[in-house]
Design an enzyme around this catalytic site. Structure first.
Site, mmCIF file in Angstrom:
data_model
loop_
_atom_site.group_PDB
_atom_site.id
_atom_site.type_symbol
_atom_site.label_atom_id
_atom_site.label_comp_id
_atom_site.label_asym_id
_atom_site.label_seq_id
_atom_site.Cartn_x
_atom_site.Cartn_y
_atom_site.Cartn_z
ATOM 1 N N SER A 1 0.843 -1.207 0.000
ATOM 2 C CA SER A 1 0.000 0.000 0.000
ATOM 3 C C SER A 1 0.873 1.250 0.000
ATOM 4 O O SER A 1 0.402 2.338 -0.313
ATOM 5 C CB SER A 1 -0.923 0.014 1.226
ATOM 6 N N ASP B 1 5.703 -7.096 2.118
ATOM 7 C CA ASP B 1 4.878 -7.611 1.019
ATOM 8 C C ASP B 1 5.740 -7.958 -0.185
ATOM 9 O O ASP B 1 6.644 -7.188 -0.542
ATOM 10 C CB ASP B 1 3.891 -6.521 0.560
ATOM 11 N N LYS C 1 4.819 -11.361 2.901
ATOM 12 C CA LYS C 1 3.374 -11.567 2.756
ATOM 13 C C LYS C 1 3.051 -11.709 1.276
ATOM 14 O O LYS C 1 3.598 -10.972 0.446
ATOM 15 C CB LYS C 1 2.579 -10.403 3.363
ATOM 16 N N GLU D 1 -0.394 -12.361 -1.516
ATOM 17 C CA GLU D 1 -1.850 -12.261 -1.618
ATOM 18 C C GLU D 1 -2.430 -13.462 -2.351
ATOM 19 O O GLU D 1 -1.837 -13.957 -3.309
ATOM 20 C CB GLU D 1 -2.238 -10.979 -2.369
ATOM 21 N N GLU E 1 -8.885 -9.411 4.713
ATOM 22 C CA GLU E 1 -9.208 -8.011 4.389
ATOM 23 C C GLU E 1 -10.628 -7.861 3.857
ATOM 24 O O GLU E 1 -11.038 -8.561 2.921
ATOM 25 C CB GLU E 1 -8.195 -7.451 3.365
HETATM 26 O O1 KIV Z 1 -0.270 -3.372 1.713
HETATM 27 C C1 KIV Z 1 -0.821 -3.288 2.818
HETATM 28 O O2 KIV Z 1 -0.746 -2.274 3.521
HETATM 29 C C2 KIV Z 1 -1.581 -4.442 3.279
HETATM 30 C C3 KIV Z 1 -2.508 -4.226 4.431
HETATM 31 C C4 KIV Z 1 -3.752 -3.629 3.917
HETATM 32 C C5 KIV Z 1 -2.761 -5.491 5.156
HETATM 33 O O3 KIV Z 1 -1.507 -5.478 2.699
#
Ligand code: KIV
Length: 265
Positions: A45, A83, A113, A115, A182
């Site tokens: 994000s 991420d 992380k 998705e 989410e």
């Molecule tokens: O990228 C991000 O900030 C996220 C959160 C919304 C969990 O994946």
């Protein structure tokens, strides 16, 4: 003592909610850490809140690494998770290992992380875990699929809810240490949390999750608009623009700097 993946996993049995928030640079990471956050997420994000893109899709692995290194320097206690950005892990298992490996080796983050759920992503998670890389899963609204899902709440129908549940189960079976849920109905958040033995970390997924995560720009009121599920704990956008406007006014009217230099520093 610094927070470990193992400790975070134990929080579920201990019924101690996990507190997570995002960071994109040294300064915010340091503030998050000093405020006692358990998990600092270098979320993609940051493409939107720190780099001004309209979605998370354009950000590259190199850019994520740059931000993750800065965040890592600011954190002493919390677990740092980064991420993997769009198309840095979906092409093949070897691409995923290479990207996740670079994140751990070069930035010092302790986990990545990804998705999405099963089957392809669950297979990717299993392979990453096999080589020793802890993985946080992420299901429900997955912003990297914005052109398929939009930013709408997911899992609203029986079939949709079942799909999100099965994806979360597949991620647990693949070895994910926790799963972000989410923008799903609170009841589905509760069902998934009760079904899984690993922690769920909710963002717009209701109060029953084992932890909560927010995008820090939203919780501090820095973004120009927030998603419906975010709670704004401060209005820093207003505080900052007022401070800068006052500075500008004092420069223009020659009130700043004063005749005799400030001795504040
Ligand atoms: O990228 C991000 O900030 C996220 C959160 C919304 C969990 O994946």
């Amino acid at each position: 003592m610094a927070v470990t993946v193992r400790q975070l996993m134990q929080r579920k049995q201990q019924s101690q909610p996990i507190v997570a928030a995002t960071a994109w640079d040294y300064a915010f990471a340091n503030l998050m850490d000093e405020s006692g956050v358990d998990l600092v997420l270098v979320g993609d994000s940051l493409a939107m809140v720190a780099l001004g893109y309209s979605t998370t899709l354009p950000i590259t692995l190199e850019e994520m690494l740059h931000h993750a290194k800065a965040v890592r320097r600011g954190v002493k206690q919390a677990l740092v998770v980064c991420d993997l950005p769009f198309l840095s892990y979906q092409e093949s298992l070897s691409q995923a290992i290479h990207s996740a490996g670079r994140v751990l080796k070069e930035s010092g983050a302790e986990a990545v992380k990804v998705e999405g759920g099963y089957p392809a992503i669950a297979e990717t998670v299993a392979r990453l875990v096999q080589v020793g890389i802890p993985v946080l899963g992420h299901v429900g609204l997955t912003p990297q699929s914005v052109h398929q899902l939009g930013y709408r709440q997911q899992g609203k129908t029986d079939d949709g809810g079942e799909k999100v549940l099965q994806e979360a189960i597949a991620l647990e079976q693949a070895g994910a240490f926790a799963v972000v849920l989410e923008h799903i109905p609170a009841e589905l958040g509760r069902r998934i949390t009760e079904t899984l033995s690993i922690p769920t970390i909710g963002i717009g997924a209701g109060p029953h999750c084992d932890g909560q995560v927010l995008v820090t720009a939203d919780l501090l009121g820095l973004s120009d608009r927030q998603p419906p599920f975010a709670r704004v704990y401060a209005n820093l956008r207003q505080t900052i623009t007022q401070a800068i406007a006052q500075y500008a006014q004092e420069v223009r009217t020659r009130q700043f700097p004063p005749e005799r230099a400030d001795s504040g520093r």
